[in-house]
Design an enzyme around this catalytic site. Structure first.
Site, PDB file in Angstrom:
ATOM      1  N   GLU A 264      -5.061   7.359  -3.415  1.00  0.00           N
ATOM      2  CA  GLU A 264      -5.458   6.062  -2.873  1.00  0.00           C
ATOM      3  C   GLU A 264      -5.636   5.034  -3.997  1.00  0.00           C
ATOM      4  O   GLU A 264      -5.467   3.833  -3.775  1.00  0.00           O
ATOM      5  CB  GLU A 264      -6.740   6.230  -2.049  1.00  0.00           C
ATOM      6  CG  GLU A 264      -7.027   5.125  -1.061  1.00  0.00           C
ATOM      7  CD  GLU A 264      -6.025   5.003   0.088  1.00  0.00           C
ATOM      8  OE1 GLU A 264      -5.129   5.853   0.230  1.00  0.00           O
ATOM      9  OE2 GLU A 264      -6.135   4.024   0.845  1.00  0.00           O
TER      10      GLU A 264
ATOM     11  N   HIS B 299       0.833  -1.209   0.000  1.00  0.00           N
ATOM     12  CA  HIS B 299       0.000   0.000   0.000  1.00  0.00           C
ATOM     13  C   HIS B 299       0.872   1.265   0.000  1.00  0.00           C
ATOM     14  O   HIS B 299       0.729   2.138  -0.864  1.00  0.00           O
ATOM     15  CB  HIS B 299      -0.906  -0.033   1.236  1.00  0.00           C
ATOM     16  CG  HIS B 299      -1.889   1.094   1.312  1.00  0.00           C
ATOM     17  ND1 HIS B 299      -3.210   0.950   0.965  1.00  0.00           N
ATOM     18  CD2 HIS B 299      -1.760   2.389   1.697  1.00  0.00           C
ATOM     19  CE1 HIS B 299      -3.840   2.106   1.115  1.00  0.00           C
ATOM     20  NE2 HIS B 299      -2.979   2.991   1.571  1.00  0.00           N
ATOM     21  N   GLU B 300       1.779   1.335   0.945  1.00  0.00           N
ATOM     22  CA  GLU B 300       2.608   2.543   1.056  1.00  0.00           C
ATOM     23  C   GLU B 300       3.570   2.661  -0.125  1.00  0.00           C
ATOM     24  O   GLU B 300       3.881   3.764  -0.569  1.00  0.00           O
ATOM     25  CB  GLU B 300       3.359   2.572   2.397  1.00  0.00           C
ATOM     26  CG  GLU B 300       2.463   2.533   3.647  1.00  0.00           C
ATOM     27  CD  GLU B 300       1.363   3.602   3.668  1.00  0.00           C
ATOM     28  OE1 GLU B 300       1.545   4.663   3.031  1.00  0.00           O
ATOM     29  OE2 GLU B 300       0.310   3.359   4.295  1.00  0.00           O
TER      30      GLU B 300
ATOM     31  N   HIS C 284       1.645   4.401  -2.829  1.00  0.00           N
ATOM     32  CA  HIS C 284       1.659   5.859  -2.651  1.00  0.00           C
ATOM     33  C   HIS C 284       3.011   6.433  -3.075  1.00  0.00           C
ATOM     34  O   HIS C 284       3.092   7.469  -3.731  1.00  0.00           O
ATOM     35  CB  HIS C 284       1.408   6.214  -1.180  1.00  0.00           C
ATOM     36  CG  HIS C 284      -0.028   6.111  -0.739  1.00  0.00           C
ATOM     37  ND1 HIS C 284      -1.049   6.794  -1.355  1.00  0.00           N
ATOM     38  CD2 HIS C 284      -0.613   5.418   0.269  1.00  0.00           C
ATOM     39  CE1 HIS C 284      -2.210   6.534  -0.743  1.00  0.00           C
ATOM     40  NE2 HIS C 284      -1.969   5.687   0.243  1.00  0.00           N
TER      41      HIS C 284
HETATM   42 ZN    ZN Z   1      -3.450   5.060   1.619  1.00  0.00          ZN
END
Ligand code: ZN
Length: 503
Positions: A296, A266-267, A270
């Site tokens: 997101e 997830h990170e 980003h």
């Molecule tokens: Zn996020």
């Protein structure tokens, strides 16, 4: 020969670069606070942060910026200058519309509310938190009136995170998702106790988890020469005004594989976005993602669409097994794939699966709209929360700690933030499909552990533009269509009917 207008633009960009530097310096301090700062640093650090934030706010709201923005006029459309003026004008207006008394009231109220919320959650005592939340709701309503809106005060708050989004369209989006997934949610509920997630629990050495996560980040295309990974209580991604230094933090649980594994993906998602933004935009208002929803979309793309796919694991699972032979030696690929996609209605949003996640977001959206328009009182919120949980997920939280008190968003004044999670989910699939259409080789690449075509398409069509385009404009340029829930619904229904043997 430079015109008077371009000279004014040059001066404007210079001031904006200074504001960007102040914000980046504050971000470095924040990163340090969340990673290595000793507890004794808290008091001094909050003063330093307040000073930097005050300076950048004063500069942004200043008459000088107003004058330079006026002088810059309307640069030629589609140019970088036009985008800089557009975004800077919006930031300046937002900074000047709120009276400084209200800004101070909000920051004081949330500073008091957050520790009280933590305590209230720890003891499941909503009454302790209620007076703080009442104050915050009143201040948010006041802020909405100052910020301005056409149809509904919620729009003014939503627009801070998702420029151009509207309450009515978000309602339509959630209705589509609720109706479109209702049968599937019902179907997976029948399997809630089948224990398919068991392989994810067991002894998972932290060092090995970290090494495996770093290997995945590298495979996705994260550039360690322009980033680093550290440990923090809450995983996050942070950058400092440009793509040259984009860091992530992760937390490890030695008894549970999922949190760190998927937080890493997830990170990293980003971070790939931030590392991919055109370096010419550094220290300008165009540095950074188009919106929270678009940001997101990138984290969810790598975490879910890629990271919970059988294609991805067909390459990486044998390697994961090699890293954890004791915990995973007797679990085959199919069982592991089932485990990372186990779905069931549950109480806690951050632990929810892809299928039910958006229902958690929908109920928060409905409740915060009602609080802001005044049709729901804070005193009635816990009952309303439980009723919505029953309506959307057919469960009732055992305690307020596992219910209305579970998220920090309202305590820190983030009204209008929740929908960006679901916007991100929808966009992750819409963008992935567009990349797949342009590059049919993406699945074969993934089976060999490669992501060059997928990342390349995202870089070209999403990342490099930063904030140059408004979110919906960016998505239409990238995919040929405005944001739409249809592709995401099809993705969810196909994936979970396959996983749960429905036809
Ligand atoms: Zn996020």
């Amino acid at each position: 020969m430079p015109s008077a207008q371009s000279e004014q633009l040059y001066l404007l960009k210079e001031r904006l670069a200074t504001i960007s530097d102040l914000k980046s310096a504050a971000s470095v301090l924040l990163w340090d606070q969340q990673t290595y700062m000793p507890a004794g640093g808290v008091a001094g650090r909050s003063e330093q942060q307040a000073t930097l934030n005050r300076l950048s706010h004063e500069m942004l709201a200043s008459g000088e910026i107003a004058r330079l923005l006026d002088a810059a006029g309307e640069p030629e459309p589609e140019t970088e200058a036009a985008a800089i003026v557009r975004v800077a004008r919006r930031k300046h207006e937002r900074a000047t519309r709120l009276p400084s008394r209200l800004v101070a009231d909000i920051s004081r109220a949330t500073a008091l509310a957050e520790p009280t919320w933590e305590q209230a959650r720890a003891t499941s005592d909503f009454a302790m938190f209620a007076p703080h939340l009442e104050k915050i709701v009143a201040l948010q309503r006041e802020a909405a009136e100052h910020l301005g809106y056409e149809d509904h005060p919620y729009d003014a708050l939503l627009d801070r995170y998702e420029p151009g989004a509207r309450k009515t369209r978000i309602e339509t989006m959630f209705d589509e998702l609720k109706h479109g997934t209702a049968d599937m949610v019902h179907a997976v509920s029948a399997h809630a106790e089948d224990g398919r997630e068991a392989p994810l629990f067991g002894p998972f050495d932290e060092g090995k988890q970290e090494a495996f996560g770093r290997m995945i980040s590298s495979s996705f295309g994260y550039d360690w020469g322009r980033g680093r990974q550290d440990r923090a209580v809450h995983p996050f991604c942070i950058n400092f005004g440009g793509p040259g230094d984009v860091r992530i933090t992760i937390r490890f649980d030695p008894g549970w594989l999922s949190p760190a594994l998927f937080a890493t993906m997830h990170e990293t998602g980003h971070a790939l976005y931030e590392q991919g933004i055109d370096s010419a935009y550094s220290r300008t208002p165009l540095a950074g993602g188009a919106s929270l929803g678009v940001h997101e979309s990138q984290s969810r793309l790598w975490e879910n669409v890629v990271g919970r796919s059988i294609t991805f694991w067909s390459y990486f699972y044998p390697r994961l097994q090699k890293a954890f032979p004791e915990a995973l030696g007797s679990t085959d690929l199919e069982a592991f794939y089932q485990a990372v996609n186990a779905a069931r209605p549950s109480e806690i949003r951050v632990e929810a699966d892809e299928l039910t996640y958006n229902l958690h977001v929908a109920l928060r959206f409905e409740l915060e709209v009602a609080l802001i328009e005044g049709s729901l009182s804070v005193a009635d919120l816990p009952d309303a929360w439980n009723a919505k949980m029953e309506e959307h997920l057919a469960i009732t939280p055992r305690t307020d700690a596992d219910g209305v008190l579970q998220d920090s968003h309202w305590a820190i004044g983030y009204f209008g933030y929740f929908p960006t999670y679901t916007i991100g989910n929808i966009l992750s699939v819409q963008l992935f499909n567009a990349a797949l259409e342009a590059h049919p080789e993406i699945p074969e690449q993934m089976e060999r552990g490669g992501f060059g075509s997928l990342l390349g398409w995202m870089r070209e069509n999403v990342h490099r533009h930063g904030k140059k385009y408004e979110p919906e404009d960016l998505i239409e340029r990238a995919t040929g269509r405005l944001p739409e829930a249809g592709p995401y619904l099809r993705y969810l229904n196909e994936k979970f009917s396959d996983l749960y043997g429905q036809s």
